[in-house]
Every structure is written in structure tokens, then in C-alpha cells.
Design a protein around this motif. Structure first.
Motif, mmCIF file in Angstrom:
data_model
loop_
_atom_site.group_PDB
_atom_site.id
_atom_site.type_symbol
_atom_site.label_atom_id
_atom_site.label_comp_id
_atom_site.label_asym_id
_atom_site.label_seq_id
_atom_site.Cartn_x
_atom_site.Cartn_y
_atom_site.Cartn_z
ATOM 1 N N ALA A 266 0.695 -1.334 0.017
ATOM 2 C CA ALA A 266 0.032 0.227 0.072
ATOM 3 C C ALA A 266 0.887 1.298 -0.009
ATOM 4 N N GLN A 267 1.997 1.027 0.649
ATOM 5 C CA GLN A 267 2.738 2.499 0.953
ATOM 6 C C GLN A 267 3.518 2.751 -0.393
ATOM 7 N N MET A 268 3.995 1.641 -1.130
ATOM 8 C CA MET A 268 4.700 1.844 -2.479
ATOM 9 C C MET A 268 3.576 2.348 -3.610
ATOM 10 N N GLU A 269 2.388 2.398 -3.343
ATOM 11 C CA GLU A 269 1.272 2.735 -4.406
ATOM 12 C C GLU A 269 1.457 4.191 -4.096
ATOM 13 N N GLU A 270 1.776 4.834 -2.660
ATOM 14 C CA GLU A 270 1.758 6.219 -2.502
ATOM 15 C C GLU A 270 3.111 6.979 -2.476
ATOM 16 N N LEU A 271 3.980 6.126 -2.800
ATOM 17 C CA LEU A 271 5.562 6.422 -2.997
ATOM 18 C C LEU A 271 5.815 7.755 -3.664
ATOM 19 N N PRO A 272 5.335 7.675 -5.027
ATOM 20 C CA PRO A 272 5.408 9.012 -5.786
ATOM 21 C C PRO A 272 4.934 10.197 -5.190
ATOM 22 N N GLU A 273 3.755 9.958 -4.564
ATOM 23 C CA GLU A 273 3.123 11.356 -3.860
ATOM 24 C C GLU A 273 3.802 11.619 -2.633
ATOM 25 N N PHE A 274 4.415 10.832 -1.931
ATOM 26 C CA PHE A 274 5.114 11.102 -0.815
ATOM 27 C C PHE A 274 6.416 11.626 -1.085
ATOM 28 N N LEU A 275 6.960 11.457 -2.271
ATOM 29 C CA LEU A 275 8.261 11.906 -2.775
ATOM 30 C C LEU A 275 8.090 13.371 -3.105
ATOM 31 N N GLU A 276 6.960 13.773 -3.792
ATOM 32 C CA GLU A 276 6.403 15.041 -4.350
ATOM 33 C C GLU A 276 6.413 15.830 -3.431
ATOM 34 N N ARG A 277 5.753 15.399 -2.283
ATOM 35 C CA ARG A 277 5.644 16.295 -1.217
ATOM 36 C C ARG A 277 6.822 16.531 -0.311
ATOM 37 N N LYS A 278 7.628 15.447 -0.063
ATOM 38 C CA LYS A 278 8.791 15.666 0.662
ATOM 39 C C LYS A 278 9.643 16.891 -0.095
ATOM 40 N N ARG A 279 9.882 16.788 -1.214
ATOM 41 C CA ARG A 279 10.303 17.714 -2.196
ATOM 42 C C ARG A 279 9.907 18.966 -2.123
ATOM 43 N N ARG A 280 8.593 19.165 -2.198
ATOM 44 C CA ARG A 280 7.879 20.448 -2.212
ATOM 45 C C ARG A 280 8.060 21.086 -1.025
ATOM 46 N N ASN A 281 8.100 20.261 0.250
ATOM 47 C CA ASN A 281 8.114 20.850 1.544
ATOM 48 C C ASN A 281 9.449 21.513 1.942
ATOM 49 N N TYR A 282 10.536 20.459 1.653
ATOM 50 C CA TYR A 282 11.778 20.987 1.687
ATOM 51 C C TYR A 282 12.040 22.346 1.006
ATOM 52 N N ASP A 283 11.580 22.482 -0.255
ATOM 53 C CA ASP A 283 11.950 23.768 -1.009
ATOM 54 C C ASP A 283 11.329 24.765 -0.120
ATOM 55 N N TYR A 284 10.123 24.553 0.351
ATOM 56 C CA TYR A 284 9.408 25.744 1.169
ATOM 57 C C TYR A 284 10.129 26.061 2.387
ATOM 58 N N TYR A 285 10.661 25.049 3.259
ATOM 59 C CA TYR A 285 11.458 25.332 4.140
ATOM 60 C C TYR A 285 12.454 26.404 3.866
ATOM 61 N N VAL A 286 13.414 25.873 2.596
ATOM 62 C CA VAL A 286 14.689 26.525 2.269
ATOM 63 C C VAL A 286 14.094 28.070 2.072
ATOM 64 N N LYS A 287 12.985 28.049 1.115
ATOM 65 C CA LYS A 287 12.428 29.464 1.023
ATOM 66 C C LYS A 287 12.339 30.421 2.360
ATOM 67 N N LEU A 288 11.678 29.847 3.261
ATOM 68 C CA LEU A 288 11.309 30.535 4.514
ATOM 69 C C LEU A 288 12.562 30.713 5.316
ATOM 70 N N PHE A 289 13.570 30.037 5.128
ATOM 71 C CA PHE A 289 14.974 30.321 6.040
ATOM 72 C C PHE A 289 15.631 31.159 5.253
ATOM 73 N N GLU A 290 15.301 31.530 3.941
ATOM 74 C CA GLU A 290 16.369 32.336 3.103
ATOM 75 C C GLU A 290 16.837 33.648 3.856
ATOM 76 N N GLY A 291 18.059 33.822 3.892
ATOM 77 C CA GLY A 291 18.315 35.155 4.644
ATOM 78 C C GLY A 291 18.428 35.267 5.952
ATOM 79 N N PHE A 292 18.085 34.110 6.324
ATOM 80 C CA PHE A 292 18.121 34.057 8.255
ATOM 81 C C PHE A 292 19.589 33.983 8.490
ATOM 82 N N GLU A 293 19.990 34.810 9.460
ATOM 83 C CA GLU A 293 21.229 34.904 9.750
ATOM 84 C C GLU A 293 21.576 34.014 10.749
#
Ligand SMILES: Cc1ncc(COP(=O)(O)O)c(C=O)c1O
Length: 399
Positions: A266-293
Motif C-alpha cells: 500500500a505504501q509503495m502505491e503512495e511513494l510517488p506522492e510522498f516523494l513529491e510532497r517531501k521535495r515540495r515541503n523541503y523547498d518551502y523550508y528553504v525559502k522560509l529560511f532564506e536570509g536567516f542569519e
């Protein structure tokens, strides 16, 4: 202090939890209804085939845990009492414990800024500290049989350099891809290759906090598909004749169960979606911490597409007057679960006497990395709240 968000136990934001949005209950119930719950059953084969298809390899063996997978890899590599195995000091301790299950000796070599083993120091160690005899590499009289390259937090270790060194010195490469299901090269010699499928042997974990979970579980692959058949054989008590209980080798009870595999399918069926979310969420964290000293989100290696399993904030500890424990406790009060990186393995009691080679970066990152909530079901609002609160806590502790 930001108190806009009403905090209850319901909105506690965990570090990394499983996500069962698909057919998990249906498949597990089916396994129970059909009474296939142990180490035989169709879900095990299905999971192995799905993993093989995803990883673009011929053969995968499912087993009880990532630790069991690594242990079997070491057995297959012929690691015996008195041999040596090169390992990194910055990983979960299960990357190293199986070396001791074989009564072999770990040699700790530093990591680089990817948090994975440093190929420059690895080569330096092999060249300067070891001797070559009959095509084999020895350190203090011990034969270095294998090295374990850990893809920390889903970041690809520098496999091109590692493989070159390993070939030169005839060392078996075991990839600990426990945290790296879905990480692959997008450029270079291994373009299109997944973490865990590049070295001689590769191990995955499906523990509760990994990219996919089977509760507890793992898998192994190998460059040679016949080796995977042998690993599967070893994992099922090495039965040469299952009906008459004939065993020509010492086996293990390491096979995955059908119940675990039902969850895994069941988890393998969701893996592509999980990976998409992991990558999208990571990018969002990166954006939010941009310029943080006071810190930055640790980047993933260029030329790869990482599964981005866990998001690490490297804090500028020189500018902060609080310990990591204080920072984590303060965030916990704000209903955010964060974690320091692991205690360095060579500093743990069972490994304090082991040889270490110039450990600098592992210490640095061991002191300054704070891991942030990374579950696949975290919301955009939660990520914003986490980033805001982490910044607020760190600013509150600024020197
Ligand atoms: C890098 C690494 N290696 C090995 C393991 C061991 O896997 P398991 O818990 O499935 O035994 C884990 C995690 O759990 C891990 O994170």
C-alpha cells in the motif's frame, strides 16, 4: 514570542510520522482474513517486485529491518571476525552495529558537507595509513573487506568517488540507503541510478519514520541478482530443502512477514506522492529560511534528485547562547518536535576504542544540526509556523 496559533495536543507537530492515506488497512485486513501473516504470502513477493521495478533492478529481497538488511550484506560480503569495515561516525548506530555482529572492527572516517562519508579523507586513509598485499587492503593487520556508505537523510553519498576508491583497493561497497528510498542521480556516470543500487549491495529500512513504512522492515538489493537470491535464502534460515529441513549454511530469521508486506504494498502505491510532497515541503523550508542569519537548511547534493527525507537546519552555534537541549525544549513547549542529529557513533560506549580518521565535520554537524518536522502529511501552515517559531526561539537565544 509568537502566540497567534492556539496550541493544543491536536496540533502538536511531530518530527516524522507514518502516513496511511491509501490501501493500508484494506491490504493488512486481507492478509489477516486469508491467514497469511508470517514469512510466506503473496504480498511479500508483490512488494519485492514493486521495489525492484521502482529501483530499476532485477531482484530485491524483503526482510525484517534495515539493520537485518545491513547484517546480511556484511555476511554476503564475507566479513568475518577480525576483519575491518570502514564506516562513517555520523549516522544512526544501526549502520555500524552489524559490523560487530560479525565480530569485525569498524574504522571511522569523517563525513563531508553532504553529511555522508568524505571520499577525500577515505582515499587519504587508504593511501597513507594502510598497506596493500595481494590486491587486498590491510590496516594494522586487519583486512578491510567492506565499507558502508550511508546516504544520510536521503542525501546521496559521493558514489562516483567512493566506487573508484573501492575498486582500487578491492573493497566491497555496501550502501546504507535506509533513509534514501527514491534518491537518484540525475547527472554523471550514474545518471538514473537510485541510492542503494550503485554499490555491490544496498540496504533499505521501512521503519516507522522512513519514506515508506511497513511498521518494521527492510529490503536488500545487489548488483548481481543471484546474490539477492542468496540473501533471501539466508534470511529464511538457509533451507536447502524446506520439507526435510536440510540446511547447508547458517541462516537467519530475517524474512519480512506478509503482514508487514501488506502495509508495504500500500505504501509503495503512495511513494510517488510522498516523494513529491517531501521535495515540495523541503523547498518551502528553504525559502522560509532564506536570509536567516542564525542558520541555513542543509542542501542536498547537486546532480541528484533526493527523496529529501529529513530537513536539517544547521545553526550558527557561535551566535547562540543556548544548548541544543534548551532549543529543543523551548520548541517542544510550542508544540513542535525537533531533534538533534545522532550522538557520534565513535563516541558511544561500544565504539570508543575504535580507530578514527580525522573526525572534524562530523563533530561540527553533530553539534549544530537541528532536524525539523518532515512528515509527508505536514501542512503548509504547519511549515510556516515551524519556521516562524524556530527563528523566534533562536533569536531569543542570540548572544
Ligand atoms: C541510516 C540508517 N541505517 C540503518 C537503520 C536501521 O534500520 P531499521 O530501524 O529498519 O533496523 C536506520 C533507521 O532506522 C537508519 O536511519
Amino acid at each position: 514570542m509568537n502566540d497567534n496559533k492556539e496550541i493544543t495536543m491536536d496540533n502538536f507537530i511531530p518530527l516524522s510520522i507514518p502516513n496511511f492515506e491509501g490501501n493500508e488497512a484494506k491490504y493488512v485486513n486481507k492478509a489477516i482474513e486469508e491467514a497469511w501473516v508470517s514469512t510466506g504470502g503473496a504480498y511479500i513477493t508483490e512488494l519485492e517486485q514493486n521495489l525492484a521495478r521502482f529501483l530499476r533492478v532485477e531482484n530485491v529481497a524483503a526482510c525484517q529491518s534495515g539493520t537485518a538488511a545491513l547484517h546480511l550484506c556484511l555476511v554476503e560480503a564475507g566479513v568475518k571476525p577480525g576483519d575491518a569495515v570502514i564506516v562513517p561516525p555520523l549516522s544512526f548506530i544501526a549502520s555500524v552495529n552489524p559490523v560487530r555482529y560479525q565480530f569485525a572492527e569498524p574504522i571511522f572516517i569523517d563525513v563531508d558537507d553532504s553529511l555522508c562519508i568524505d571520499p577525500i579523507k577515505l582515499e587519504e586513509f587508504c593511501k597513507k595509513e594502510c598497506e596493500q598485499k595481494d590486491g587486498k587492503l590491510y590496516f594494522n593487520g586487519r583486512h578491510i573487506k567492506a565499507l558502508i556508505a550511508v546516504h544520510v537523510f536521503g542525501n546521496m553519498a559521493d558514489m562516483e568517488a567512493i566506487i573508484d576508491i573501492a575498486h582500487k583497493y578491492n573493497i566491497t561497497v555496501i550502501e546504507d540507503a535506509a533513509e534514501a528510498l527514491g534518491t537518484k542521480y540525475t547527472e554523471g556516470r550514474y545518471k538514473g541510478k537510485y541510492a542503494g543500487t550503485i554499490g555491490d549491495l544496498g540496504a533499505y529500512s521501512f521503519n516507522g519514520n522512513q519514506v515508506i513504512t511497513t511498521g518494521g522492515g527492510g529490503a536488500i538489493t545487489a548488483r548481481d541478482p543471484k546474490v539477492v537470491d542468496h540473501l533471501r535464502f539466508l534470511s529464511t534460515q538457509a533451507k536447502t530443502d524446506p520439507h526435510y529441513y536440510i540446511h547447508d549454511e547458517v541462516g537467519f530469521n530475517y524474512r519480512m512477514t506478509n503482514l508487514q508486506a501488506a502495509l508495504g504494498v500500500a505504501q509503495m502505491e503512495e511513494l510517488p506522492e510522498f516523494l513529491e510532497r517531501k521535495r515540495r515541503n523541503y523547498d518551502y523550508y528553504v525559502k522560509l529560511f532564506e536570509g536567516f542569519e542564525l542558520g541555513y537548511i542543509v542542501p542536498y547534493r547537486g546532480g541528484t534528485e533526493s527523496c529529501k527525507w529529513l530537513y536539517s537546519l544547521a545553526i550558527d552555534k557561535g551566535k547562540i547562547k543556548a544548548s541544543m537541549r534548551q532549543i529543543i525544549a523551548e520548541l517542544e513547549k510550542r508544540k513542535i518536535q525537533t531533534r538533534a542529529i545522532w550522538g557520534l557513533i565513535h563516541e558511544q560506549k561500544p565504539y570508543r576504542d575504535c580507530y578514527t580518521y580525522i573526525i572534524e565535520k562530523a563533530k561540527h554537524y553533530g553539534d549544530c544540526v537541528l532536524n525539523l518536522p518532515s512528515s509527508t502529511n505536514i501542512t503548509k501552515e504547519d511549515i510556516e509556523y515551524v519556521a516562524e517559531q524556530v527563528k523566534d526561539v533562536l533569536k531569543g537565544f542570540e548572544q
